[in-house]
Design an enzyme around this catalytic site. Structure first.
Site, short mmCIF file in Angstrom:
data_model
loop_
_atom_site.label_atom_id
_atom_site.label_comp_id
_atom_site.label_asym_id
_atom_site.label_seq_id
_atom_site.Cartn_x
_atom_site.Cartn_y
_atom_site.Cartn_z
N HIS A 103 0.84 -1.20 0.00
CA HIS A 103 0.00 0.00 0.00
C HIS A 103 0.87 1.25 0.00
CE1 HIS A 103 0.44 -0.66 4.42
NE2 HIS A 103 0.31 0.65 4.54
N HIS A 105 2.05 3.74 1.80
CA HIS A 105 2.65 4.40 2.96
C HIS A 105 4.16 4.20 2.89
CE1 HIS A 105 -1.21 4.40 5.67
NE2 HIS A 105 -1.15 5.46 4.88
N ASP A 107 6.42 3.15 4.87
CA ASP A 107 7.03 1.92 5.38
C ASP A 107 6.92 0.78 4.37
OD1 ASP A 107 4.28 1.94 5.77
OD2 ASP A 107 4.35 0.71 7.57
N HIS A 168 -6.79 -1.30 6.78
CA HIS A 168 -5.88 -0.27 7.28
C HIS A 168 -5.73 0.87 6.27
CE1 HIS A 168 -2.12 1.62 8.60
NE2 HIS A 168 -1.64 1.38 7.39
N ASN A 199 -3.13 3.44 13.01
CA ASN A 199 -3.64 4.51 12.16
C ASN A 199 -4.84 4.01 11.36
OD1 ASN A 199 -3.95 6.72 10.38
ND2 ASN A 199 -2.60 5.71 8.90
#
Length: 255
Positions: A103, A105, A107, A168, A199
């Site tokens: 995804h 993000h 990280d 998420h 989150n």
């Protein structure tokens, strides 16, 4: 290159996030841990050092496919992704041919440019490509065009890549290794040590509940479940995640 990430995007505290620049010249934990978890499968873990001194781990996978490797998620930053590739060469000594970003993000995706510079095909959900542009992150060069609706899956080498639906994140993918019965849940799955849903700003918590139930039903044979952060476990991690999301929904409904 200047990158952007969502501060605490996957941390254990459910807080509001803001886009801030990653300063990779600031003191950081550059450790990369590679651990074999099954024949032909390794986890990789990098760390982000938060200002409060907490080293927060981020997990991905390395999967052997014949004489090459498929990488699931980058390390947490460009420098760490370069070190990850170096460690893979030293410890496994096979080339990485493909990568999956689960995804948009940092990280998961902050090292995409490093991979593409090495000629590695980087695959993602079409929404991930759109969101990485929006967030100022490196952009994957390949998209899974057949991942149109919740439950869709595609095969990449010896991996099944699943779009379970928003959880998420709106674009989060899961990866299933049928030969080893390993499910990589990424940040859609919380570690046993997690005390909150983390989150939830960029996802859908109502859909997340359904996703956990459906994935438990879809992969009852999973022997190892790898979360995005923290220690691997079994199917109990899906139950644990569902409980944390339920707690989050209860807390917001109480207000």
């Amino acid at each position: 290159m200047k990158q952007f990430y969502y501060y605490l995007c996957c941390c254990v505290c459910a807080v509001s996030l803001n886009a801030v620049a990653i300063n990779e010249s600031a003191p950081q934990n550059l450790s990369i841990d590679i651990k074999q978890i099954a024949p032909g499968v390794w986890s990789h873990t990098s760390y982000y050092l938060y200002p409060n001194g907490v080293n927060f781990p981020s997990n991905g996978l390395i999967v052997q496919n014949g004489d090459a490797l498929t990488l699931v998620d980058t390390a947490w930053g460009e420098i760490k992704t370069k070190k990850l590739l170096n460690e893979i060469k030293k410890q496994i000594n096979l080339p990485v041919s493909h990568a999956v970003v689960t995804h948009a993000h940092s990280d998961r995706a902050a090292g995409v440019d490093v991979l593409e510079a090495q000629g590695i095909e980087v695959w993602a959900h079409p929404l991930t490509k759109k969101l990485t542009i929006e967030y100022g992150l490196p952009v994957p060069n390949k998209t899974f065009s057949k991942l149109n609706k919740a439950g869709d899956s595609v095969i990449l080498n010896n991996l099944e890549v699943i779009f379970p639906g928003p959880a998420h994140a709106m674009d989060n993918l899961l990866v299933w290794l049928p030969q080893q019965n390993i499910l990589f849940g990424g940040c859609a799955v919380r570690a046993k040590s997690a005390k909150s849903a983390g989150n939830t700003k960029h996802g859908d918590v109502y859909s997340w509940l359904s996703v956990m139930q459906k994935m438990a039903e879809r992969f009852p044979s999973a022997k190892i479940v790898v979360p995005g952060h923290g220690e691997p476990g079994g199917l109990e991690l899906l139950t644990h995640t569902k409980q944390l999301v339920e707690q989050h929904l209860h807390s917001i409904s109480a207000h």
